[in-house]
Design an enzyme around this catalytic site. Structure first.
Site, PDB file in Angstrom:
ATOM      1  N   GLU A  76      39.817   8.672  26.438  1.00  0.00           N
ATOM      2  CA  GLU A  76      41.299  10.111  26.033  1.00  0.00           C
ATOM      3  C   GLU A  76      41.787  10.785  27.440  1.00  0.00           C
ATOM      4  O   GLU A  76      41.074  11.266  28.531  1.00  0.00           O
ATOM      5  CB  GLU A  76      40.770  10.940  25.167  1.00  0.00           C
ATOM      6  CG  GLU A  76      42.353  12.363  24.687  1.00  0.00           C
ATOM      7  CD  GLU A  76      41.601  13.259  23.654  1.00  0.00           C
ATOM      8  OE1 GLU A  76      40.349  12.982  23.123  1.00  0.00           O
ATOM      9  OE2 GLU A  76      41.951  14.208  23.613  1.00  0.00           O
ATOM     10  N   LYS A 253      35.785  20.494  18.134  1.00  0.00           N
ATOM     11  CA  LYS A 253      36.340  18.631  18.798  1.00  0.00           C
ATOM     12  C   LYS A 253      36.467  19.500  20.785  1.00  0.00           C
ATOM     13  O   LYS A 253      36.076  18.137  20.685  1.00  0.00           O
ATOM     14  CB  LYS A 253      37.478  18.377  18.170  1.00  0.00           C
ATOM     15  CG  LYS A 253      37.558  16.848  18.171  1.00  0.00           C
ATOM     16  CD  LYS A 253      38.549  16.577  19.808  1.00  0.00           C
ATOM     17  CE  LYS A 253      38.966  15.030  19.638  1.00  0.00           C
ATOM     18  NZ  LYS A 253      39.796  14.515  20.641  1.00  0.00           N
ATOM     19  N   ASP A 269      21.708   9.128  23.167  1.00  0.00           N
ATOM     20  CA  ASP A 269      22.214   8.886  21.676  1.00  0.00           C
ATOM     21  C   ASP A 269      23.035   9.917  21.528  1.00  0.00           C
ATOM     22  O   ASP A 269      22.820  10.870  21.269  1.00  0.00           O
ATOM     23  CB  ASP A 269      21.197   9.039  21.728  1.00  0.00           C
ATOM     24  CG  ASP A 269      20.648   8.931  19.996  1.00  0.00           C
ATOM     25  OD1 ASP A 269      22.029   8.842  19.633  1.00  0.00           O
ATOM     26  OD2 ASP A 269      20.206   8.758  19.387  1.00  0.00           O
ATOM     27  N   HIS A 366      49.464  16.511  27.636  1.00  0.00           N
ATOM     28  CA  HIS A 366      48.664  15.807  27.035  1.00  0.00           C
ATOM     29  C   HIS A 366      49.236  14.380  27.405  1.00  0.00           C
ATOM     30  O   HIS A 366      48.828  13.119  27.986  1.00  0.00           O
ATOM     31  CB  HIS A 366      48.409  15.987  25.954  1.00  0.00           C
ATOM     32  CG  HIS A 366      47.444  15.658  25.067  1.00  0.00           C
ATOM     33  ND1 HIS A 366      46.204  15.743  25.371  1.00  0.00           N
ATOM     34  CD2 HIS A 366      46.509  14.395  24.053  1.00  0.00           C
ATOM     35  CE1 HIS A 366      44.975  15.394  24.410  1.00  0.00           C
ATOM     36  NE2 HIS A 366      45.656  14.114  23.729  1.00  0.00           N
TER      37      HIS A 366
END
Ligand code: MEV
Length: 413
Positions: A76, A253, A269, A366
């Site tokens: 992203e 998030k 992990d 963005h």
């Protein structure tokens, strides 16, 4: 020097010249081949290739008075920019203060069809079971780790032995599973009962990190809004996340954007990290934002408490050269330090997202960062990518159709 204005080759040279990486690691980056065929084959089943993710680094992190470049692997485009942006505002206000708990990994041995005296039998052998578990992994004791707790919990016909193990710098899954499987045989002998299963718990309860930062108002202001107002709006949005699960999950998030990117770049992990985060965010019974923002003494005070379930040695971390390279760039000495940096990245990304959301909105930044990948999707190659992206940013029209049109016009010139 603005690192984001350099070419990737120049950035690699910057890392070499400033002693973040050695010649061999420089070659590794330039080769664009993160894993040898043999290693890829040994890490996974039915391997037919390698899945690429961009690898870069965030700048401007000062964590517990030490400066860091932080490697991140993510697709992203705005995430590394957001991490650096948040980190710079916090660095200019004094940096991150992070406290890290000991590294305790819990494991569970579950007994089924227990009898009325089984719990007493286990309690009598409490110390023997700990000794047996410690003996199951002698090298861990040599490194300063070992069993730190043993509790028994009864659930109707089942009993759980919950063992807490300090795995030092290893993430600990293999260590704890080895200990549990060996110990479960002894437990079965002591009780005469069958062991239903023995497995580590991915609970992050023993691996918490607390990140704090006090942000000066002048670090928050925009052209249109004073910093004090930005701070108040960030506090308000955080309060909203505390009452709206739909907002809390997006708030988190934004934190995980940064956390996961470092977890990946260090060969850790990420599924374990995600599972532990979910447990922690939902621990009160109502899913909550992991961070809180308040105004204290004329500053915006941010606090993030979350589990960071990683290691700095062992498993894929030790075998994957890119993971070693990431640890080298951060000059990490142990897993506690890595957990502190990862937590700080979470709070930096969170600050950056919240500041954008309560001011201009995220789409402006963005989309301008996404313009390059849009150009590639539209078919641009080589230097066309930069030119198309520049034109899309100028026009502020980020549709794929427009990107194709801009590319066509460029080629017709
Ligand atoms: C986008 O990847 C992350 C954000 O949605 C996080 C947030 O809303 O806080 C911007």
């Amino acid at each position: 020097m603005k690192l984001y204005e350099l070419t990737d080759e120049e950035r690699i040279n910057y890392l070499l010249e400033n002693n973040y990486i050695n010649n061999e690691q420089t070659d590794l980056l330039k080769s664009r081949k993160p894993l040898s065929e043999e290693l890829a084959d040994s890490l996974s089943e039915n391997q037919v290739g390698m899945f690429g993710l961009p690898y870069g680094f965030a700048t401007d992190f000062t964590v517990n008075n030490k400066d860091y470049l932080v490697p991140m692997s993510i697709e992203e485009p705005s995430v590394i920019a957001a991490a650096s942006n948040g980190a710079k505002r916090i660095r200019n206000s004094g940096g991150f203060t992070v406290t890290v708990s000991d590294h305790i990994v819990y494991g569970q041995i579950v007994l089924e069809s227990v009898k009325s005296d089984t719990l007493d039998l286990l309690k009598q052998k409490h110390d023997d079971i700990i000794q047996f578990a410690d003996d199951a992994h002698p090298s861990l004791i040599k490194r300063g780790g070992g069993v730190r707790s043993l509790e028994f919990h009864r659930y109707d016909k089942m009993i759980e032995l919950e063992i807490g193990v300090d795995t030092v710098d290893a993430m600990g899954a293999n260590i704890v599973n080895t200990i549990l499987e060996k110990t479960s045989k002894e437990v079965s002998t002591i009780t005469g009962r069958d062991v239903l299963c023995s497995i580590l718990s991915n609970s992050g309860a023993g691996q918490l990190v607390t990140v704090r930062a006090d942000v000066d108002f002048d670090q928050l202001q925009t052209k249109a809004m004073p910093g004090s107002e930005v701070a108040e709006r960030i506090v308000m949005l955080t309060k909203f996340a505390q009452v709206s699960v739909k907002r809390a999950v997006t708030h988190n998030k934004g934190i995980m954007n940064g956390v996961d990117a470092v977890v990946l770049a260090t060969g850790n992990d990420f599924r374990a990290q995600e599972a532990a985060t979910q447990e922690f965010a939902g621990q009160t019974g109502v899913y909550q934002p992991l961070s809180n923002w308040k105004i204290i003494d004329g500053k915006l005070h941010g606090e993030l408490v979350m589990p960071v379930e990683i290691g700095s040695v062992g498993g894929a971390i030790s075998s994957m050269p890119m993971a070693q390279l990431s640890l080298a760039i951060m000059k990490i000495s142990d897993s506690k330090e890595l957990r502190a940096v990862i937590g700080a990245v979470g709070l930096a990304n969170n600050l950056s997202a919240l500041r954008a959301l309560v001011t201009t909105g995220i789409q402006a930044g963005h989309m301008s960062l996404q313009s390059k990948s849009l150009a590639v999707t539209a078919g641009a190659i080589g230097n066309e990518i930069g030119l198309v992206a520049k034109e899309l940013n100028k026009q502020k029209n980020y549709s794929l159709d427009n990107a194709k049109k801009v590319l066509k016009e460029l080629r017709n010139k």
